[in-house]
Design an enzyme around this catalytic site. Sequence first.
Site, PDB file in Angstrom:
ATOM      1  N   SER A 100       0.886  -1.197  -0.033  1.00  0.00           N
ATOM      2  CA  SER A 100       0.088  -0.031  -0.126  1.00  0.00           C
ATOM      3  C   SER A 100       1.041   1.353  -0.001  1.00  0.00           C
ATOM      4  CB  SER A 100      -0.902   0.102   1.271  1.00  0.00           C
ATOM      5  OG  SER A 100      -0.113   0.087   2.376  1.00  0.00           O
ATOM      6  N   THR A 239      -1.479   3.021   3.389  1.00  0.00           N
ATOM      7  CA  THR A 239      -0.834   4.363   3.540  1.00  0.00           C
ATOM      8  C   THR A 239      -0.354   4.445   4.947  1.00  0.00           C
ATOM      9  OG1 THR A 239      -2.559   5.337   2.414  1.00  0.00           O
ATOM     10  CG2 THR A 239      -1.664   6.812   3.959  1.00  0.00           C
ATOM     11  N   THR A 257       2.048   7.118   0.477  1.00  0.00           N
ATOM     12  CA  THR A 257       0.950   5.989   0.119  1.00  0.00           C
ATOM     13  C   THR A 257       1.295   5.721  -1.360  1.00  0.00           C
ATOM     14  OG1 THR A 257      -1.292   5.500   0.052  1.00  0.00           O
ATOM     15  CG2 THR A 257      -0.904   7.700  -0.730  1.00  0.00           C
ATOM     16  N   ARG A 267      -5.326   9.751 -10.904  1.00  0.00           N
ATOM     17  CA  ARG A 267      -5.964   9.913  -9.466  1.00  0.00           C
ATOM     18  C   ARG A 267      -4.870  10.415  -8.441  1.00  0.00           C
ATOM     19  NH1 ARG A 267      -5.977   7.697  -4.134  1.00  0.00           N
ATOM     20  NH2 ARG A 267      -8.174   7.745  -3.270  1.00  0.00           N
ATOM     21  N   THR A 290      -5.716   7.767   7.045  1.00  0.00           N
ATOM     22  CA  THR A 290      -5.590   6.874   6.114  1.00  0.00           C
ATOM     23  C   THR A 290      -6.898   6.251   5.697  1.00  0.00           C
ATOM     24  OG1 THR A 290      -5.051   5.172   7.641  1.00  0.00           O
ATOM     25  CG2 THR A 290      -3.164   6.187   6.912  1.00  0.00           C
ATOM     26  N   GLY A 291      -6.958   5.473   4.527  1.00  0.00           N
ATOM     27  CA  GLY A 291      -8.476   5.057   4.303  1.00  0.00           C
ATOM     28  C   GLY A 291      -8.807   5.636   3.048  1.00  0.00           C
TER      29      GLY A 291
HETATM   30  N1  ASP Z   1      -5.813   7.495   1.778  1.00  0.00           N
HETATM   31  C1  ASP Z   1      -5.162   6.951   0.700  1.00  0.00           C
HETATM   32  C2  ASP Z   1      -5.575   7.448  -0.597  1.00  0.00           C
HETATM   33  O1  ASP Z   1      -6.764   7.664  -0.802  1.00  0.00           O
HETATM   34  C3  ASP Z   1      -5.191   5.276   0.510  1.00  0.00           C
HETATM   35  C4  ASP Z   1      -5.419   4.642   1.749  1.00  0.00           C
HETATM   36  O2  ASP Z   1      -5.212   5.006   2.775  1.00  0.00           O
HETATM   37  O3  ASP Z   1      -5.940   3.707   1.849  1.00  0.00           O
HETATM   38  O4  ASP Z   1      -4.852   7.317  -1.628  1.00  0.00           O
END
Ligand code: ASP
Length: 409
Positions: A100, A239, A257, A267, A290-291
Amino acid sequence: MSISRRDFLGAGAAAAAGLALPTLAGAEPVISNIVDRAARPAPRPASRPVIISAANGMEKDPEGKQGIKVAWDLLAGGADPLDAIVAGVNVVELNPNDQSVGLGGLPDEDGVVQVDASCMHGPSKRAGAVGCLEDIADAAAVAKAVMDFTDHIFLVGEGAKRFAIEMGFKPQNLLTDKSRRDWLRWKADLNPDDNWLNLPARRPAGAPKGGRGGRDDETLQQSLHVYYDARGVPHTYGTINMNVVTASGDIASVTTTSGLSWKIPGRVGDSPIIGAGQYCDNEVGAAGSTGRGEANMKVCGGFLAVEFMRQGMSPTEACMKVMERVVAMTESRLLDEHGRPYFDLQYYAVNKKGEYGAAMAYQGADPDHPTSFAVCDDKGARLEPFAYMYTYDQRPKGRPMSGTLVIPK
Ligand code: ASP
């Protein structure tokens, strides 16, 4: 330069004990019903220095040489707080088993790994960021180089890569063999009418179809932030965000990330956006996320958490309050019939006193193993459970809970 243990720990802890946070005139701490109902651990005592981060790698190997420990050791040796945490997250960026972040990150839909990162240095009030950076694993250090060596804050794409190479970063293909095979699996299964034959899934034994897994999976062992879709294809939403408060109360933050797996090329998520992926105000604290970046970006979550702390909320309350705002700002197609989101999100925060906290939308994948974040202070590096808004049982059934969505038809 090195500093004595007393300078590193003692003076900071004493200062932390009596410190009052600046408050906005007339602001009231607003704790909503959701926050009152949700699971919140008892307030944690303030102690400085302290580092808080996403737990990448630590869930599987708590004793290993983890990024947060690297950052702590550097801090103890007198390093600048941002230098320390950039080196800390670099451990994760260079780990090919964490799919990730950085090297080995799952790629975009074209099979290209694009990384994003941002950082802030509280004492000097500076920031740097890179987005859609290709072929360079050390995205956080490149973001810091943008901060240190340019009059800009945010470089993206080809320009960011050219800048990184000029700064001496070594280009390499970030797509590992393992991530390339996962990309082929994902691609082959996209369209039933295409000419690709589906490859065997590599969902680990025991991981539910259309659910999260990873505990038994050797190749994804470094990260629990994996969702296996019904075909057994992994989706990551890892991330790492790391935030630090030094003994004297200086603050820094960083997030890095490879973004959502299988994203549309170009993106950019929340991680490189100052105020979303992370934010730091040396008078108040730092926070990051994160997320599902698309959800965090709309509430400027890093900034909002710091503002809530400025109003007097504890770090945990601030994180929960941001989560509540996320739900309030989520479009209906991404909410179930109870108004709960089809995705997850995590927030991490520290204040200038050295108090810390973290919250996520859902309790986690496994009620017996609470999802945790990492913290390091004078008691050592450890994992602590997130506060959460909804219990495990309240997760929408049969729906992925990662940043990558399968929209109900
Ligand atoms: N926040 C990160 C993103 O949207 C991805 C993640 O943390 O899962 O790129």
